[in-house]
Motif scaffolding. Structure first.
Motif, PDB file in Angstrom:
ATOM      1  N   VAL A 166       0.860  -1.184   0.000  1.00 36.97           N
ATOM      2  CA  VAL A 166       0.000   0.000   0.000  1.00 36.97           C
ATOM      3  C   VAL A 166       0.894   1.232   0.000  1.00 36.97           C
ATOM      4  CG1 VAL A 166      -1.785   1.276   1.230  1.00 36.97           C
ATOM      5  CG2 VAL A 166      -1.832  -1.231   1.219  1.00 36.97           C
ATOM      6  N   THR A 167       0.734   2.066  -0.998  1.00 39.37           N
ATOM      7  CA  THR A 167       1.562   3.266  -1.132  1.00 39.37           C
ATOM      8  C   THR A 167       0.971   4.421  -0.332  1.00 39.37           C
ATOM      9  OG1 THR A 167       0.397   4.146  -3.059  1.00 39.37           O
ATOM     10  CG2 THR A 167       2.125   2.508  -3.472  1.00 39.37           C
ATOM     11  N   ASP A 168       1.655   5.543  -0.336  1.00 44.42           N
ATOM     12  CA  ASP A 168       1.159   6.744   0.334  1.00 44.42           C
ATOM     13  C   ASP A 168       0.103   7.476  -0.490  1.00 44.42           C
ATOM     14  OD1 ASP A 168       2.356   6.956   2.872  1.00 44.42           O
ATOM     15  OD2 ASP A 168       4.281   7.423   1.935  1.00 44.42           O
ATOM     16  N   ASP A 169      -0.046   7.095  -1.742  1.00 41.98           N
ATOM     17  CA  ASP A 169      -1.053   7.741  -2.587  1.00 41.98           C
ATOM     18  C   ASP A 169      -2.451   7.410  -2.085  1.00 41.98           C
ATOM     19  OD1 ASP A 169       0.971   8.664  -4.247  1.00 41.98           O
ATOM     20  OD2 ASP A 169       0.910   6.862  -5.505  1.00 41.98           O
ATOM     21  N   VAL A 170      -3.363   8.373  -2.254  1.00 38.35           N
ATOM     22  CA  VAL A 170      -4.764   8.155  -1.900  1.00 38.35           C
ATOM     23  C   VAL A 170      -5.579   8.110  -3.182  1.00 38.35           C
ATOM     24  CG1 VAL A 170      -6.779   9.042  -0.665  1.00 38.35           C
ATOM     25  CG2 VAL A 170      -4.484   9.306   0.318  1.00 38.35           C
ATOM     26  N   ALA A 171      -6.288   7.020  -3.403  1.00 39.12           N
ATOM     27  CA  ALA A 171      -7.090   6.855  -4.613  1.00 39.12           C
ATOM     28  C   ALA A 171      -8.271   7.819  -4.607  1.00 39.12           C
ATOM     29  CB  ALA A 171      -7.589   5.423  -4.717  1.00 39.12           C
ATOM     30  N   VAL A 172      -8.502   8.479  -5.720  1.00 38.90           N
ATOM     31  CA  VAL A 172      -9.654   9.363  -5.879  1.00 38.90           C
ATOM     32  C   VAL A 172     -10.869   8.506  -6.238  1.00 38.90           C
ATOM     33  CG1 VAL A 172     -10.628  11.283  -7.205  1.00 38.90           C
ATOM     34  CG2 VAL A 172      -8.180  11.243  -6.658  1.00 38.90           C
ATOM     35  N   ASN A 173     -11.974   8.740  -5.523  1.00 39.56           N
ATOM     36  CA  ASN A 173     -13.206   7.983  -5.782  1.00 39.56           C
ATOM     37  C   ASN A 173     -12.974   6.475  -5.748  1.00 39.56           C
ATOM     38  OD1 ASN A 173     -14.702  10.367  -6.188  1.00 39.56           O
ATOM     39  ND2 ASN A 173     -14.186  10.413  -8.379  1.00 39.56           N
ATOM     40  N   GLY A 174     -12.116   6.030  -4.847  1.00 42.27           N
ATOM     41  CA  GLY A 174     -11.844   4.601  -4.744  1.00 42.27           C
ATOM     42  C   GLY A 174     -11.070   4.046  -5.920  1.00 42.27           C
ATOM     43  N   GLY A 175     -10.538   4.947  -6.751  1.00 38.37           N
ATOM     44  CA  GLY A 175      -9.835   4.500  -7.950  1.00 38.37           C
ATOM     45  C   GLY A 175     -10.747   4.291  -9.133  1.00 38.37           C
ATOM     46  N   THR A 176     -12.041   4.630  -8.983  1.00 40.62           N
ATOM     47  CA  THR A 176     -13.008   4.348 -10.039  1.00 40.62           C
ATOM     48  C   THR A 176     -12.818   5.225 -11.271  1.00 40.62           C
ATOM     49  OG1 THR A 176     -14.622   5.822  -8.964  1.00 40.62           O
ATOM     50  CG2 THR A 176     -14.758   3.466  -8.462  1.00 40.62           C
ATOM     51  N   ASP A 177     -11.963   6.239 -11.185  1.00 42.42           N
ATOM     52  CA  ASP A 177     -11.649   7.018 -12.372  1.00 42.42           C
ATOM     53  C   ASP A 177     -10.694   6.263 -13.295  1.00 42.42           C
ATOM     54  OD1 ASP A 177     -13.220   8.905 -11.215  1.00 42.42           O
ATOM     55  OD2 ASP A 177     -11.607  10.279 -10.682  1.00 42.42           O
ATOM     56  N   GLN A 178     -10.249   5.085 -12.855  1.00 40.27           N
ATOM     57  CA  GLN A 178      -9.410   4.214 -13.682  1.00 40.27           C
ATOM     58  C   GLN A 178     -10.076   2.840 -13.812  1.00 40.27           C
ATOM     59  OE1 GLN A 178      -5.667   4.993 -11.257  1.00 40.27           O
ATOM     60  NE2 GLN A 178      -4.815   4.965 -13.339  1.00 40.27           N
ATOM     61  N   PRO A 179     -11.184   2.773 -14.540  1.00 40.28           N
ATOM     62  CA  PRO A 179     -11.928   1.504 -14.611  1.00 40.28           C
ATOM     63  C   PRO A 179     -11.172   0.383 -15.295  1.00 40.28           C
ATOM     64  CG  PRO A 179     -12.777   3.099 -16.198  1.00 40.28           C
ATOM     65  CD  PRO A 179     -11.817   3.839 -15.328  1.00 40.28           C
ATOM     66  N   GLU A 180     -10.142   0.723 -16.084  1.00 39.59           N
ATOM     67  CA  GLU A 180      -9.358  -0.333 -16.723  1.00 39.59           C
ATOM     68  C   GLU A 180      -8.624  -1.180 -15.695  1.00 39.59           C
ATOM     69  OE1 GLU A 180      -6.712   3.317 -16.447  1.00 39.59           O
ATOM     70  OE2 GLU A 180      -8.822   2.874 -16.905  1.00 39.59           O
ATOM     71  N   LEU A 181      -8.531  -0.685 -14.461  1.00 36.66           N
ATOM     72  CA  LEU A 181      -7.927  -1.449 -13.376  1.00 36.66           C
ATOM     73  C   LEU A 181      -8.974  -2.235 -12.575  1.00 36.66           C
ATOM     74  CD1 LEU A 181      -5.266   1.099 -12.027  1.00 36.66           C
ATOM     75  CD2 LEU A 181      -4.953  -0.789 -13.639  1.00 36.66           C
ATOM     76  N   GLN A 182     -10.165  -2.335 -13.117  1.00 43.92           N
ATOM     77  CA  GLN A 182     -11.263  -3.103 -12.505  1.00 43.92           C
ATOM     78  C   GLN A 182     -11.664  -2.557 -11.139  1.00 43.92           C
ATOM     79  OE1 GLN A 182     -12.756  -4.954 -14.505  1.00 43.92           O
ATOM     80  NE2 GLN A 182     -11.174  -5.291 -16.048  1.00 43.92           N
ATOM     81  N   THR A 183     -11.440  -1.271 -10.929  1.00 43.43           N
ATOM     82  CA  THR A 183     -11.793  -0.652  -9.646  1.00 43.43           C
ATOM     83  C   THR A 183     -13.296  -0.515  -9.456  1.00 43.43           C
ATOM     84  OG1 THR A 183     -11.389   1.444 -10.769  1.00 43.43           O
ATOM     85  CG2 THR A 183      -9.642   0.617  -9.351  1.00 43.43           C
ATOM     86  N   ARG A 184     -14.035  -0.592 -10.559  1.00 46.37           N
ATOM     87  CA  ARG A 184     -15.485  -0.432 -10.449  1.00 46.37           C
ATOM     88  C   ARG A 184     -16.216  -1.743 -10.174  1.00 46.37           C
ATOM     89  NH1 ARG A 184     -16.686   4.090 -15.246  1.00 46.37           N
ATOM     90  NH2 ARG A 184     -15.400   5.718 -14.300  1.00 46.37           N
ATOM     91  N   LEU A 185     -15.480  -2.833 -10.067  1.00 49.58           N
ATOM     92  CA  LEU A 185     -16.136  -4.087  -9.700  1.00 49.58           C
ATOM     93  C   LEU A 185     -16.803  -3.980  -8.336  1.00 49.58           C
ATOM     94  CD1 LEU A 185     -13.611  -6.810 -10.909  1.00 49.58           C
ATOM     95  CD2 LEU A 185     -15.742  -6.081 -12.000  1.00 49.58           C
ATOM     96  N   ALA A 186     -16.252  -3.122  -7.474  1.00 49.40           N
ATOM     97  CA  ALA A 186     -16.871  -2.909  -6.158  1.00 49.40           C
ATOM     98  C   ALA A 186     -18.278  -2.343  -6.290  1.00 49.40           C
ATOM     99  CB  ALA A 186     -16.003  -1.978  -5.316  1.00 49.40           C
ATOM    100  N   TRP A 187     -18.549  -1.659  -7.397  1.00 47.84           N
ATOM    101  CA  TRP A 187     -19.886  -1.103  -7.616  1.00 47.84           C
ATOM    102  C   TRP A 187     -20.956  -2.196  -7.679  1.00 47.84           C
ATOM    103  CZ3 TRP A 187     -19.155   3.078 -12.033  1.00 47.84           C
ATOM    104  CH2 TRP A 187     -18.492   4.184 -11.512  1.00 47.84           C
ATOM    105  N   LEU A 188     -20.570  -3.396  -8.057  1.00 46.13           N
ATOM    106  CA  LEU A 188     -21.552  -4.475  -8.169  1.00 46.13           C
ATOM    107  C   LEU A 188     -22.209  -4.805  -6.836  1.00 46.13           C
ATOM    108  CD1 LEU A 188     -19.596  -6.808 -10.598  1.00 46.13           C
ATOM    109  CD2 LEU A 188     -21.695  -5.572 -11.123  1.00 46.13           C
ATOM    110  N   ASN A 189     -21.577  -4.436  -5.741  1.00 40.97           N
ATOM    111  CA  ASN A 189     -22.154  -4.694  -4.414  1.00 40.97           C
ATOM    112  C   ASN A 189     -22.598  -3.410  -3.728  1.00 40.97           C
ATOM    113  OD1 ASN A 189     -21.780  -7.524  -4.471  1.00 40.97           O
ATOM    114  ND2 ASN A 189     -19.619  -7.263  -3.956  1.00 40.97           N
ATOM    115  N   SER A 190     -22.816  -2.367  -4.510  1.00 39.28           N
ATOM    116  CA  SER A 190     -23.161  -1.069  -3.934  1.00 39.28           C
ATOM    117  C   SER A 190     -24.590  -1.043  -3.376  1.00 39.28           C
ATOM    118  CB  SER A 190     -23.023   0.015  -5.003  1.00 39.28           C
ATOM    119  OG  SER A 190     -23.536   1.244  -4.536  1.00 39.28           O
ATOM    120  N   THR A 191     -24.766  -0.246  -2.339  1.00 36.08           N
ATOM    121  CA  THR A 191     -26.107   0.024  -1.798  1.00 36.08           C
ATOM    122  C   THR A 191     -26.452   1.500  -1.943  1.00 36.08           C
ATOM    123  OG1 THR A 191     -25.200   0.338   0.425  1.00 36.08           O
ATOM    124  CG2 THR A 191     -25.985  -1.876  -0.139  1.00 36.08           C
TER     125      THR A 191
END
Length: 983
Positions: A317-342
């Motif tokens: 884990v780096t010191d960088d903080v992901a913006v919007n959970g990293g969802t601005d980079q969907p090519e990294l599959q960061t939006r898979l978490a959206w599948l369980n969103s409420t």
């Protein structure tokens, strides 16, 4: 654990052809070879490592210098792994192209099907005799028409020998577990990728993530001994050397657990057949508060009856903080978490609705009341909307002549079984939802009723019948005794919307008919109901109903014995929903569930109709502004929204366009719905790993990319030739709806969209409410308009579009019902019920052929720019503006005390009234040209008849200028009419 690394064949180079050839005859893939010496025959040994049936497809060889196909070709040893290809090097030494998946395209352009050419002998006998003596053609590289079609690296298959050696070096293991980075989604389902042969079974995974990132990685499970049952993953959390932790609660497996679209827990059993590959996507939602460092731990894979397999995980884990959970980079599959969103999964009230009130057994909603009986069913439903639908009144309109009855008839006595009720009990009272329940008991049955009512007028009933002993039933019925003067119109049960037939006798036919209920009512009072059981699943729609139809409810359907009868009895129109005779064994349970929608949902916002003018095409904003439109709808297959139902890839262009539109005072809505999904979605293969949860089962086929990359078991959907956007049909109700809600929220917050244009809908009202909440968050306008092609046809199961989508109407701002709707042959009642939206508190526009402008205007409808040049609505808009439509009172021909009527029942008039003047819209449904006189209530209009003038302003394409005597005849052409000013 043994690590497996093998010496494999020489590396083959894979390159992109940058769309340098037309694949629709040559295919998407070729081997580029170099002939090193002159001679009549060259031989190329191609190790192509394919996952398709290579021997069943033709091979074309093309001379790179002349681009001409070479006919003298011979193949040997053709398999999925390799082939030997002999050909005549007609230009001598140099490059040659070997196309190994050529196809032709059949069927219509938006639903193409790639048919692969079969092998055939095109070589001459003389040349074939020379193939025993050949020169060598060296493979330079394997080339795909573009990057998207490339098999490298995750569709490059391992050879049988490599797989055998891998298994041999992992003796005694029933299954192998591979680890894989999120950047390389698993694509093969029936083969191992060569990449895993090279990496081996390491038993460990390492990756790098940012604080707050929605991180993911894959575990690939490969059974080698037998099928696996109930594969699960357990997480123990991760820790660094200082004792900081990423808790196990932050880790999950997308394939086995999550949250359904309605907020309830999701679990799925994962079984894997021997020789198949199952990708398990592991999610790690790293807390923002996580300290930088290296976190390690163990993830454990287990299958029923077999030893567990631990996998070591190390995350830096780096010191960088992901913006919007990293969802601005969907090519990294960061939006898979959206599948369980409420997100937006709550019951707060959405405007214009008001909080629910409960007074004893009376539930109050915006413009409606539901009065419950002691059994929990409605005793009465009342509406308080004016006949004009522009406001509300204190005088109620009752829907029923008697209470709604749910009754069970005994075979032995032919009489209703008496139940003793417990007191009705409210279990939840909130501004957005109330719930109640009752229990009843007889000597043979118990009946448990639980129900809810929501702020928009939707009610859901669960009626559970349990047999206390073996019992024979003559019938089970749900009866709605409508007031005859309310039950003027009917829609559903095999009838188009219109005047209610005197009698209806309907039976279940779910295999071919998407019908499970009806709407019965009037403009300002009505009820839609549907009949269900506990196994209800929303069917597919829009051309796909027959591939996933309704499931016959075991209770109401009763193996075909159930049905619905509607008949008149004095002042009552009885809708009798019956299930027919049956027997129940002791302990057997049946669910007689049903839904209700009390209509209308809200008053009509006529000012929104007059002021909001859609331009339905991507165009220059200055042009749109000059034409008088106020809202731009951006379809898919446009430069800023190219991919169907995946409006994220060109979001920067979209934002720039929307920002410019806002600067001109225009709003912008985008095409985005759930029904099919573009193959350009970053998450395509992770979604495929979920089985049929997201994508429907099907026969495959369609566009070549789908066949080559997905293989089989899908339904090919809409395709756009220019951008080669190929969609796959969604399965229905799934966690993709959670992603959809999150995606819409992201577009509102980051791109600034003003709403959405829905092209039919494949989700239910739960998702629609969530969408409306995120679209209107923080003061955004959240405009939603819905287009539907006429669903009343064989492919769609003869369903009325308005009936199909009525559960969404409370959250829509405009209807665009018109594709394949006939505006010329249908009667006014069809326009009113199926097209206009008026009985539900909505207004609409016309589509097919531009509509009939004269008939449309009696419902306040025009067509939409720039849909049809000869039906340009701008000139109607100018007439509205000249009259001053804002603030007018719309009084339709359906209103009994409309102050302006004609003396011909086939020529109808609707007025738009303001102080001292009125605009009168007249339209004819007469069979021929005719003349009419107006019957005017001058007092109601507030106009002095002695001073009154009746004129028609010239409206281009609609009418010439004219002046009429208020007491004289007005000529009406067949199928046309006038827009008159009375003042």
């Amino acid at each position: 654990m043994l690590c497996s690394h093998f010496i494999v064949a020489q590396e083959i180079k894979y390159v992109s052809g940058q769309n340098s050839w037309n694949p629709d005859s040559l295919g998407n893939h070729r081997a580029v070879v170099q002939v090193t010496a002159d001679g009549p025959v060259s031989r190329a040994a191609i190790e192509w490592r394919r996952s398709d049936d290579a021997a069943a497809k033709a091979i074309y060889v093309v001379d790179a210098q002349t681009s001409k196909r070479i006919m003298n070709v011979k193949t040997e040893n053709v398999s999925r792994e390799r082939a030997d290809i002999y050909f005549e090097p007609v230009s001598g030494k140099g490059k040659y192209f070997i196309y190994y998946m050529p196809y032709k395209v059949t069927a219509r352009s938006n639903y193409p099907n790639a048919v692969y050419y079969k092998p055939e002998n095109t070589a001459s006998a003389d040349w074939l005799q020379k193939t025993g003596n050949y020169t060598r053609a060296d493979l330079l590289y394997l080339e795909s028409v573009n990057e998207m079609n490339s098999p490298f690296p995750m569709k490059v298959t391992a050879t049988a020998a490599e797989v055998g050696q891998l298994v041999k070096t992992n003796p005694g293991k029933a299954y192998l577990v591979f680890t894989e980075d999120r950047k390389f989604p698993v694509k093969l389902r029936h083969d191992l990728p060569r990449r895993w042969i090279q990496q081996g079974v390491t038993g460990s995974f390492s990756g790098t993530a940012s604080k707050g990132e929605n991180y993911s990685f894959q575990l690939g499970v490969y059974p080698v001994a037998a099928d696996l049952k109930n594969v699960t993953i357990s997480f123990a959390g991760l820790k660094d050397a200082a004792g900081h932790a990423i808790p196990a609660a932050a880790m999950s497996c997308l394939n086995t657990n999550g949250t359904k679209y309605n907020g309830s827990p999701f679990t799925q059993v994962v079984d894997v057949k021997k020789g198949d590959v199952q990708a398990l996507w592991c999610l790690v939602n790293i807390p923002v508060s996580t300290a930088a460092g290296i976190y390690t731990g163990t993830v454990t894979v287990k299958a029923a009856g077999l030893p567990a397999t631990p996998v070591k995980v190390s995350l830096r884990v780096t010191d960088d903080v992901a913006v919007n959970g990293g969802t601005d980079q969907p090519e990294l599959q960061t939006r898979l978490a959206w599948l369980n969103s409420t997100l937006a999964q709550h019951d707060d009230v959405i405007k214009p609705y008001t909080p629910i009130t409960v007074n004893d057994k009376t539930i109050g909603l915006l413009g409606r009341k539901i009065i419950l009986s002691g059994s929990g069913f409605p005793e009465q439903i009342q509406t308080f909307f004016t006949p004009e639908m522009t406001g509300m009144t204190s005088t109620p309109r009752n829907l029923f002549t008697d209470k709604v009855r749910f009754s069970v008839i005994s075979t032995a006595t032919h009489e209703e079984i008496p139940f003793k009720n417990t007191a009705l009990r409210f279990t939840q009272k909130q501004p957005g939802i109330v719930k109640w329940e009752t229990s009843s008991r007889s000597e043979t049955l118990t009946m448990d009723v639980s129900a809810s009512a929501e702020f928009d007028g939707y009610l859901f009933y669960t009626v559970k019948l349990t047999a206390l002993r073996d019992v024979s039933l003559e019938d089970t019925r749900l009866q709605f005794p409508f007031e005859k003067n309310v039950a003027n119109y009917l829609m559903g049960l095999g009838f188009k919307g219109g005047k209610r037939p005197v009698a209806v006798d309907w039976k279940w036919e779910v295999a071919t008919k998407n019908q499970d209920g009806a709407w019965i009512g009037d403009v300002n009072a009505g009820l839609q109901y549907t009949l269900r059981d506990e196994h209800y699943s929303r069917p597919l729609n829009t051309n796909f109903y027959l591939q996933k139809p309704l499931v016959l409810p075991s209770s109401w359907g009763n193996a075909g014995n159930g049905g619905i009868r509607v008949k008149e009895d004095g002042n009552t129109v009885l809708s009798d929903n019956y299930s027919g005779p049956r027997s129940m064994k002791k302990g057997e349970v049946l669910y007689y569930n049903f839904t209700l929608l009390v209509t209308p949902f809200h008053p009509i916002n006529t000012d929104f109709q007059w002021a909001t003018r859609f331009y339905h095409k991507y165009n220059a904003l200055d042009t749109i502004k000059k034409l008088g439109a106020t809202v731009v709808n951006i379809h898919h297959a446009t430069p800023i929204n190219p991919y169907i139902n995946y409006p994220f890839i060109e979001h920067e262009k979209m934002k720039k366009y929307i920002d410019s539109a806002h600067g001109l005072g225009l709003k912008v809505k985008i095409y985005n719905t759930v029904r099919e999904l573009s193959n350009s979605a970053y998450e395509t293969f992770p979604l495929r790993s979920l089985g049929h949860e997201i994508y429907s089962a099907g026969k495959g086929g369609g566009y070549s990319w789908l066949q080559e990359q997905l293989g089989d078991d899908y339904i090919a959907a809409w395709y756009v030739p220019g951008i080669k956007d190929a969609a796959v049909v969604n399965s229905g109700m799934s966690r993709w709806h959670n992603y959809y809600v999150e995606g819409m929220n992201w577009l509102v917050q980051n791109v600034g969209i003003d709403g959405i244009y829905l092209d039919d809908v494949a989700f239910d009202r739960v998702t629609m409410k969530r969408i409306k909440r995120v679209l209107t968050k923080d003061g955004h306008p959240g405009i939603i308009d819905l287009h539907s092609a006429n669903q009343y046809n064989k492919s769609d199961g003869f369903m009325n579009s308005a009936n199909l989508y009525m559960e969404h109407f409370p959250y829509l701002d405009r209807l665009w019902f018109g594709e394949y709707f006939d505006y010329e042959k249908n009667e006014p009642d069809f326009f009113l019920t199926e097209v206009s939206g008026i009985p539900f508190g909505l207004m609409g526009e016309m589509l097919e052929g531009g509509g009939n402008p004269w008939r449309g205007l009696v419902y306040g409808m025009t067509c939409r720019m720039p849909w049809k040049e000869d039906a340009d609505p701008r000139y109607i808009w100018k007439a509205w503006d000249a009259f001053g439509m804002q603030g007018t009172e719309m009084i339709g021909y359906w209103v009994e005390n409309n102050p302006v009527k004609t003396d011909n029942g086939k020529v109808l008039a609707t007025i738009y009234k303001k102080t001292g003047k009125a605009m009168i819209s007249i339209a004819s449904w007469a069979a021929e040209d005719t003349k009419v006189k107006l019957k005017i209530d001058w007092k109601a209009l507030g106009i002095d008849p002695s001073q009154a003038k009746l004129t028609a302003d010239e409206i281009r394409g609609f009418q010439p200028a004219a002046q009429f005597d208020v007491n004289g005849e007005i000529p009406i052409n067949k199928g046309k009419g006038w827009l008159l000013i009375l003042e």
